[in-house]
Scaffold this motif. Structure first.
Motif, short mmCIF file in Angstrom:
data_model
loop_
_atom_site.label_atom_id
_atom_site.label_comp_id
_atom_site.label_asym_id
_atom_site.label_seq_id
_atom_site.Cartn_x
_atom_site.Cartn_y
_atom_site.Cartn_z
N ALA A 23 24.30 33.98 30.07
CA ALA A 23 25.16 35.09 30.47
C ALA A 23 25.85 34.72 31.78
CB ALA A 23 24.33 36.37 30.65
N GLY A 24 27.15 34.50 31.69
CA GLY A 24 27.94 34.16 32.88
C GLY A 24 28.46 32.75 32.83
N ARG A 49 32.54 37.37 31.21
CA ARG A 49 33.24 38.66 31.28
C ARG A 49 34.75 38.53 31.38
NH1 ARG A 49 32.01 41.73 36.85
NH2 ARG A 49 33.24 43.27 35.78
N TYR A 50 35.26 37.43 31.91
CA TYR A 50 36.70 37.28 32.07
C TYR A 50 37.29 36.43 30.94
CZ TYR A 50 35.86 39.36 36.61
OH TYR A 50 35.49 40.20 37.61
N ASN A 51 38.56 36.10 31.08
CA ASN A 51 39.25 35.34 30.02
C ASN A 51 39.21 33.83 30.25
OD1 ASN A 51 40.98 35.14 32.19
ND2 ASN A 51 42.82 35.53 31.03
N LEU A 153 34.54 35.11 25.39
CA LEU A 153 35.23 35.58 26.58
C LEU A 153 35.41 37.10 26.48
CD1 LEU A 153 37.92 32.77 26.87
CD2 LEU A 153 35.76 32.95 28.13
N HIS A 154 35.75 37.73 27.59
CA HIS A 154 35.92 39.19 27.65
C HIS A 154 34.65 39.90 27.19
CE1 HIS A 154 40.19 38.85 28.52
NE2 HIS A 154 40.29 37.99 27.54
N PHE A 172 26.18 43.63 25.18
CA PHE A 172 27.37 43.45 26.00
C PHE A 172 28.49 44.34 25.51
CE2 PHE A 172 27.55 40.39 22.57
CZ PHE A 172 28.86 40.46 22.13
N GLU A 173 29.46 44.54 26.39
CA GLU A 173 30.68 45.28 26.06
C GLU A 173 31.82 44.27 25.95
OE1 GLU A 173 31.30 48.53 25.55
OE2 GLU A 173 29.33 49.32 26.08
#
Length: 186
Positions: A23-24, A49-51, A153-154, A172-173
């Motif tokens: 995660a990350g 979490r990002y692109n 991603l995202h 996760f979302e």
């Protein structure tokens, strides 16, 4: 005005299973995922979490990669040192002292690199430098793909899925809503 709301219970779809789940996708996460995949641990999944991968070094545009060495001792090795080597092979991907002068106390070398933050310490040239964050994103994505890491991603990791004291996955979302991935090692 209410101070709390009660959310309804929800079924969360498990969309994947991994032997190793990271995660990350910052420098530590990408290094862990690539190293696990190269070690032959099976299916490796990386949530970011990002692109893009790289964390603050790319998206945060913290372009300094400092203190890879102290005197003649290399402090950072492995996947991130490989990433730096790949950056150096790309025009304008990396700027810093050559590895061959790492630890040099030659006054000319030290004076040349002293104006650049953290490129000298205690009268010695350090190995480190500055990177183009957009090129770094590409390098890290290529390294993950070459190692066979499945990258989502995202995806914002929200909650560890635990059975007793053992973490068995992550919910996760993402743009698709809430989902989960289970893994042997998280």
């Amino acid at each position: 005005m209410e101070k709390f709301i009660i959310e309804p219970e929800a079924k969360v779809e498990v969309i994947d299973h991994a032997d190793v789940l990271v995660a990350g996708g910052g420098p530590a996460g990408i290094a862990a995922a690539v190293a696990a995949a190269r070690a032959g641990t099976g299916r490796v999944v990386l949530l970011e979490r990002y692109n893009h991968l790289g964390g603050m070094a790319t998206g945060g545009q913290v372009i300094l990669i400092p203190s890879l060495s102290y005197m003649k001792t290399m402090m950072i090795k492995g996947v991130m040192l490989e990433a730096v080597s790949r950056l150096k092979a790309i025009p304008n991907g990396y700027f810093g002292p050559r590895r061959e002068i790492m630890g040099s106390d030659d006054p000319q070398c030290v004076e040349k690199w002293r104006p650049y933050f953290n490129m000298t310490r205690d009268g010695y040239v350090c190995y480190g430098g500055y990177t183009d964050p957009e090129i770094f994103k590409i390098v890290l994505q290529q390294m993950a793909e070459e190692a066979g890491v499945k990258v989502y991603l995202h995806t914002l990791a929200c909650k560890a899925i635990c059975v007793g004291d053992e973490v068995k996955g992550v919910s996760f979302e993402s743009k698709q809503g809430r989902n989960a991935i289970l893994a042997d090692t998280v």
